[in-house]
Design a protein around this motif. Structure first.
Motif, PDB file in Angstrom:
ATOM      1  N   GLY A   2     -29.411 -21.376  27.555  1.00  0.00           N
ATOM      2  CA  GLY A   2     -29.147 -21.941  28.976  1.00  0.00           C
ATOM      3  C   GLY A   2     -29.091 -23.403  28.613  1.00  0.00           C
ATOM      4  N   ASP A  48     -23.669 -24.412  29.980  1.00  0.00           N
ATOM      5  CA  ASP A  48     -23.431 -23.589  30.920  1.00  0.00           C
ATOM      6  C   ASP A  48     -21.994 -22.626  30.452  1.00  0.00           C
ATOM      7  OD1 ASP A  48     -24.796 -24.257  33.388  1.00  0.00           O
ATOM      8  OD2 ASP A  48     -23.517 -26.343  32.850  1.00  0.00           O
ATOM      9  N   TYR A  55     -19.521 -17.160  29.149  1.00  0.00           N
ATOM     10  CA  TYR A  55     -20.538 -17.815  29.954  1.00  0.00           C
ATOM     11  C   TYR A  55     -21.424 -16.608  30.039  1.00  0.00           C
ATOM     12  CZ  TYR A  55     -17.718 -15.249  33.358  1.00  0.00           C
ATOM     13  OH  TYR A  55     -16.755 -14.210  33.988  1.00  0.00           O
ATOM     14  N   LEU A  79     -24.098 -16.392  35.865  1.00  0.00           N
ATOM     15  CA  LEU A  79     -23.709 -17.661  36.199  1.00  0.00           C
ATOM     16  C   LEU A  79     -22.424 -17.347  37.006  1.00  0.00           C
ATOM     17  CD1 LEU A  79     -23.629 -20.831  35.936  1.00  0.00           C
ATOM     18  CD2 LEU A  79     -21.929 -20.558  33.973  1.00  0.00           C
ATOM     19  N   CYS A  82     -19.695 -18.517  38.628  1.00  0.00           N
ATOM     20  CA  CYS A  82     -18.485 -19.705  38.231  1.00  0.00           C
ATOM     21  C   CYS A  82     -16.950 -19.285  38.163  1.00  0.00           C
ATOM     22  CB  CYS A  82     -18.729 -20.426  36.821  1.00  0.00           C
ATOM     23  SG  CYS A  82     -18.709 -19.144  35.435  1.00  0.00           S
TER      24      CYS A  82
END
Length: 303
Positions: free
Chosen positions: A143, A146, A280, A284, A286
């Protein structure tokens, strides 16, 4: 029963000593005295119940216990830095995005893309971390970053989601004065007689080149590698100045070739395809971010 581990500032000192192999050198970097650094390490050894370093002349040799601890300490340190960044961002209502990029992928306009993304999103601050694929894998898993933009076929994608950002291939970069510049393509047998300036071992470009050599029944040791570098821009400068030839991604070299700084040639009978992925963690959310990066990447590469 193993002692309980309580992480504190002593582990940052441990990482510095581990990297420099010297209390005195670590003390200079940490702005402490050598005796203070040594005391930190002795305190850790006492808490952990085992030695961390063995003296060998003026150098310190890490023990197996130390080698086991260091990867975890590095991850925790990275997370601490990330936490500080996020805390600072809350004061300014800014979202802090940390993107890890392999060196050769960084040279393929990704830095320009992320700069444009930040200019379009005033509430976003971006930090770019340039590391090898193995380090980026660990940082993404922990972590500490990102996104990971990777062009290395050896990157382990297990547990991560990914999006294909671009497809490319490797070429030979030669100076305008090199006789190979007049050829339509370069054979591996010809490349063996050249002074090679290559990306450092472990990089995506290097791994891909060596994998194709292996499939052709050859090894990198059969070539005259005169220099290995992490910096793509330095490699291109050296090639242009006729210090040697290199094997680089086509899109990294295309504009230099168009400007006449050097020439690029395909390698005969080898299609060294190269892919750039964005990785990723599944949690997450995104989709909009990734879509914007894809859009900007295509815009930059088409200009």
């Amino acid at each position: 029963m193993e002692p309980q581990v309580n992480y504190d500032q002593r582990y940052s000192g441990l990482l510095t000593v581990y990297r420099l192999r010297s209390f005195a050198a670590a003390a200079v970097e940490l702005s402490l005295t050598a005796s203070a650094v040594s005391k930190q390490i002795r305190s850790l050894e006492s808490d952990l119940g085992r030695p961390l370093f063995i003296r060998s002349g003026s150098r310190l040799i890490p023990t197996r216990a130390c080698e086991a601890i260091v990867p975890f300490a590095e991850k925790i340190d990275a997370l601490c830095v990330r936490m500080q960044q996020e805390l600072a961002s809350t004061d300014r209502s800014v979202h802090h995005l940390v993107v890890g990029v392999t060196p050769s992928a960084e040279s393929s306009a990704i830095s320009q893309v992320l700069t444009r993304y930040a200019s379009e999103h005033n509430d976003t601050q971006i930090t770019i971390v340039s590391e090898g694929s193995a380090a980026l894998h660990d940082m993404l898993q922990a972590g500490a970053i990102d996104l990971a933009v990777v062009d290395d076929v050896s990157f382990t994608a297990d547990g991560f989601n990914s999006i294909l950002l671009d497809t490319d291939h490797l070429v030979v970069a030669v100076s305008n004065e090199n006789p190979l510049s007049e050829k339509s393509f370069v054979r591996l047998s010809e490349l063996r007689h050249e002074r090679l300036i290559l990306c450092a071992p472990g990089s995506g470009t290097r791994n891909l080149f060596e994998a194709h050599l292996k499939s052709a029944g050859m090894q990198i040791g059969q070539f005259n590698v005169m220099m290995e570098l992490d910096s793509i821009s330095t490699i291109k400068k050296l090639v242009g100045d006729n210090y040697g030839v290199s094997v680089l991604p086509n899109k990294v070299c295309a504009r230099d070739a168009e400007a006449g700084r050097f020439r690029i040639k395909p390698i005969a009978d080898m299609n060294m395809a190269r892919q750039i992925h964005m990785f990723y963690r599944p949690e997450l959310r995104c989709e909009e971010l990734l879509g914007d990066i894809q859009r900007l990447y295509y815009e930059v590469m088409s200009n």
